[in-house]
Design an enzyme around this catalytic site. Structure first.
Site, short mmCIF file in Angstrom:
data_model
loop_
_atom_site.label_atom_id
_atom_site.label_comp_id
_atom_site.label_asym_id
_atom_site.label_seq_id
_atom_site.Cartn_x
_atom_site.Cartn_y
_atom_site.Cartn_z
N ILE A 111 0.81 -1.20 0.00
CA ILE A 111 0.00 0.00 0.00
C ILE A 111 0.85 1.27 0.00
CG2 ILE A 111 -1.57 1.38 1.43
CD1 ILE A 111 -3.01 -0.78 -0.08
N ASP A 112 1.85 1.34 0.86
CA ASP A 112 2.60 2.59 1.02
C ASP A 112 3.39 2.94 -0.22
OD1 ASP A 112 2.80 4.70 2.77
OD2 ASP A 112 4.65 4.01 3.67
#
Length: 302
Positions: free
Chosen positions: A43-44
């Site tokens: 995600i990041d």
């Protein structure tokens, strides 16, 4: 910048991996942590890549398509509890933390975390134009508010640690239009102000990650100061003394960035931490740019 953008396009993933097992009609579109990772997006890194290519795609269809694929992947990864994990959806069965190996409580599951949920909301609000009018955004905001610590902070899994999580939670909620007067935001800001060092900076020990409580150090760090400053800039409509002191700390200390060796990235609590060599440069630049863009008119009129 165009060359960097083209590089990012080549690293967008096009294959299904383990992350797809719990998603109905999965569609690839994320980015991985390293340049050789082509099957395990997170995600990041995906939201970071999407932030980078957003403005490059205004006139180029390939950037627009990559952005839309990445955004779709991010949205599909939201956990049922409303937060976001790092790598896989709904891998949060607490029974797995009882497996007989060191670090199982952190390595065996991939639950929603305040840092990833906040960072995702900040991207969705600032770069995708989404707000709390959307139900899935409201669910994420409620998850953050429910998982706030009693002292007003948030625990961050992938950075050190409560400063990191609190920065992400505050900037995320504010980016999607949450009321700055909400008690959870007020308490988070008050907590940050309460731990600011006399030199204007902020710092936190890696031991916080093991003790699960904020533990300070003596010497402020550039990256942790930048996180706290960025959260305060997102909250306050005008600069105050805490903000100005932290800006001065960054400006006075940036020439020593290459000497900052204390790790502020988290790998596995109690086992390994990461010194990202770019952190003392990138985070201060981002925080100072947000400070300048928000307060420029006020500063020029002083």
């Amino acid at each position: 910048m165009q060359s960097a953008g083209r590089y990012l396009l080549t690293k967008q993933q096009t294959r299904l991996g383990d992350w797809s097992r719990r998603i109905k009609n999965p569609f690839p579109g994320g980015w991985g942590f390293s340049d050789i990772n082509n099957i395990n997006p997170d995600i990041d890194d995906t939201t970071a890549a999407l932030r980078a290519i957003r403005n490059l795609g205004t006139r180029r269809v390939e950037y627009q398509e990559a952005f839309n694929k990445g955004l779709q992947w991010v949205l599909s990864m939201q956990n049922d509890d409303g937060g976001w994990p790092a790598f896989e959806k709904n891998i949060d069965n607490s029974l797995l933390t009882m497996l007989p190996f060191n670090g199982a409580d952190a390595a065996a599951i991939d639950p929603s975390t305040a840092d990833l949920t906040g960072r995702t909301l900040e991207f969705l609000g600032r770069d995708a134009g989404l707000t709390a009018r959307h139900l899935f955004i409201r669910r994420a905001v409620r998850w953050l508010q429910k998982n706030q610590e009693t002292d007003g902070s948030w625990y961050g899994r992938w950075g050190i640690c409560y400063i990191y999580g609190t920065w992400a939670a505050l900037t995320g909620m504010l980016a999607v239009g949450e009321n700055p007067e909400h008690p959870s935001i007020q308490r988070g800001v008050e907590w940050l102000l309460s731990i600011q060092n006399p030199d204007g900076g902020w710092v936190e020990s890696c031991t916080s990650d093991q003790e699960k409580r904020y533990i300070p150090l003596r010497q402020s760090t550039l990256s942790q100061t930048a996180w706290a400053l960025d959260a305060l800039v997102a909250y306050y409509p005008k600069p105050n003394s805490a903000i100005e002191k932290s800006v001065q700390y960054l400006l006075n200390t940036m020439d020593k960035a290459d000497q900052e060796i204390y790790p502020t990235g988290a790998g596995l609590p109690g086992y390994f931490y990461i010194r990202y060599h770019s952190y003392p440069y990138i985070w201060p630049l981002l925080a100072l740019s947000h400070y300048k863009s928000k307060y420029e008119t006020i500063i020029n009129n002083l």
